[in-house]
Design a protein around this motif. Structure first.
Motif, PDB file in Angstrom:
ATOM      1  N   THR A  17      -7.149  -4.198   6.877  1.00  0.00           N
ATOM      2  CA  THR A  17      -6.544  -5.046   5.618  1.00  0.00           C
ATOM      3  C   THR A  17      -5.269  -4.396   5.679  1.00  0.00           C
ATOM      4  OG1 THR A  17      -8.795  -5.635   4.680  1.00  0.00           O
ATOM      5  CG2 THR A  17      -6.718  -5.825   3.358  1.00  0.00           C
ATOM      6  N   SER A  18      -4.007  -5.096   5.521  1.00  0.00           N
ATOM      7  CA  SER A  18      -2.755  -4.650   5.317  1.00  0.00           C
ATOM      8  C   SER A  18      -2.624  -4.233   3.800  1.00  0.00           C
ATOM      9  CB  SER A  18      -1.869  -5.651   5.738  1.00  0.00           C
ATOM     10  OG  SER A  18      -0.348  -4.874   5.467  1.00  0.00           O
ATOM     11  N   THR A  19      -2.067  -3.123   3.433  1.00  0.00           N
ATOM     12  CA  THR A  19      -1.999  -2.809   2.065  1.00  0.00           C
ATOM     13  C   THR A  19      -0.361  -2.604   1.754  1.00  0.00           C
ATOM     14  OG1 THR A  19      -2.379  -0.281   2.642  1.00  0.00           O
ATOM     15  CG2 THR A  19      -4.171  -1.443   1.904  1.00  0.00           C
ATOM     16  N   GLY A  20       0.464  -2.953   2.618  1.00  0.00           N
ATOM     17  CA  GLY A  20       1.887  -2.754   2.317  1.00  0.00           C
ATOM     18  C   GLY A  20       2.563  -2.504   3.854  1.00  0.00           C
ATOM     19  N   SER A  22       1.092   0.196   6.220  1.00  0.00           N
ATOM     20  CA  SER A  22      -0.300   0.786   5.651  1.00  0.00           C
ATOM     21  C   SER A  22      -1.349  -0.184   5.842  1.00  0.00           C
ATOM     22  CB  SER A  22       0.017   1.253   4.117  1.00  0.00           C
ATOM     23  OG  SER A  22       1.087   1.939   4.198  1.00  0.00           O
ATOM     24  N   TYR A  23      -2.660   0.394   5.995  1.00  0.00           N
ATOM     25  CA  TYR A  23      -3.652  -0.435   6.226  1.00  0.00           C
ATOM     26  C   TYR A  23      -4.882   0.085   5.545  1.00  0.00           C
ATOM     27  CZ  TYR A  23      -0.828  -2.604   9.777  1.00  0.00           C
ATOM     28  OH  TYR A  23       0.301  -3.085  10.568  1.00  0.00           O
ATOM     29  N   GLU A  24      -5.868  -0.466   4.981  1.00  0.00           N
ATOM     30  CA  GLU A  24      -7.221  -0.046   4.729  1.00  0.00           C
ATOM     31  C   GLU A  24      -8.029  -0.394   5.783  1.00  0.00           C
ATOM     32  OE1 GLU A  24      -9.431  -0.030   0.697  1.00  0.00           O
ATOM     33  OE2 GLU A  24     -10.013  -1.876   1.747  1.00  0.00           O
ATOM     34  N   LYS A  62     -14.628   4.160   4.974  1.00  0.00           N
ATOM     35  CA  LYS A  62     -13.282   3.433   4.558  1.00  0.00           C
ATOM     36  C   LYS A  62     -12.317   4.658   4.901  1.00  0.00           C
ATOM     37  CE  LYS A  62     -14.649  -0.847   2.144  1.00  0.00           C
ATOM     38  NZ  LYS A  62     -14.585  -1.463   1.107  1.00  0.00           N
ATOM     39  N   ASN A  96      -7.391   5.149   4.833  1.00  0.00           N
ATOM     40  CA  ASN A  96      -6.168   4.681   4.769  1.00  0.00           C
ATOM     41  C   ASN A  96      -5.571   4.902   6.191  1.00  0.00           C
ATOM     42  OD1 ASN A  96      -6.255   2.830   2.513  1.00  0.00           O
ATOM     43  ND2 ASN A  96      -5.753   5.028   1.345  1.00  0.00           N
ATOM     44  N   SER A 148      -1.664   4.809   8.299  1.00  0.00           N
ATOM     45  CA  SER A 148      -0.290   4.503   8.332  1.00  0.00           C
ATOM     46  C   SER A 148       0.141   4.473   9.728  1.00  0.00           C
ATOM     47  CB  SER A 148       0.561   5.671   7.351  1.00  0.00           C
ATOM     48  OG  SER A 148       0.022   5.470   6.126  1.00  0.00           O
TER      49      SER A 148
END
Length: 192
Positions: free
Chosen positions: A118-121, A124-126, A141, A143, A145
């Protein structure tokens, strides 16, 4: 009626040609294992130890420039220590490879497969994934980059979930200052 059939036929041909020549850019970027590294750090009541472990193979999967997947295999026989020297370094490396810890002879690799990204910005991804150590698989889980052809992540792993019991207060009482904490960290820097 004849005119309508021509219009519909023309639209179908245009749609077919558009979809035929418009592709979704998806590419699997192989990890350059020689330029990538994984640093581990384990903690005990009286301090910590750290070292490295090698990526055997892996890739990151991108679709239209966005991360959508990935998969990695770790060479467990490459576990090395970087904070000790000489005899103590060799003893710790041997112990980590033994059945007390990762049982490298029986379980020579570990793996991580991304199951959801999932894109978080920007960049950046989760990541949710399945991590397998000693033939036991758990969900994790973390993060991640991505910048250009490099990616980085930090993972916290609970070794007790993978039956790595030595010195664990999850399995043994009265360890006092011999206790080794269950969580260990991996700091990953990838080049692809």
């Amino acid at each position: 009626m004849k005119h309508s059939i021509k219009k519909i036929s023309t639209l179908v041909i245009i749609a077919f040609m558009t979809f035929s020549f418009t592709s979704i850019a998806q590419n699997k970027e192989q990890i350059k294992t020689e330029n990538s590294n994984v640093i581990w750090k384990g903690y005990k009541v009286t301090g910590s130890h750290q070292g490295t472990i090698d990526i055997k193979s892996g890739y990151l999967d991108f679709k239209d420039g966005n991360l959508v997947g990935g998969e990695f295999t770790i060479d467990m026989s490459s576990i090395s220590n970087t904070d000790l020297e000489g005899e103590y370094k060799g003893k710790l490396e041997g112990h980590l490879k033994s059945d007390d810890f990762f049982g490298v002879e029986k379980f020579p690799t570990a793996s991580l497969v991304f199951t959801k990204v999932t894109s978080t910005g920007k960049n950046s991804y989760e990541v949710t994934g399945k991590i397998t150590i000693k033939a036991k698989t758990e969900t994790i889980k973390f993060n991640l980059s991505v910048y250009g052809n490099k990616a980085s992540a930090s993972l916290k792993i609970d070794r007790s979930k993978f039956d790595v019991r030595y010195g664990s207060t999850s399995f043994f009482d009265d360890l006092k200052d011999k206790a080794i904490y269950d969580d260990f960290d991996l700091v990953v820097d990838l080049e692809f």
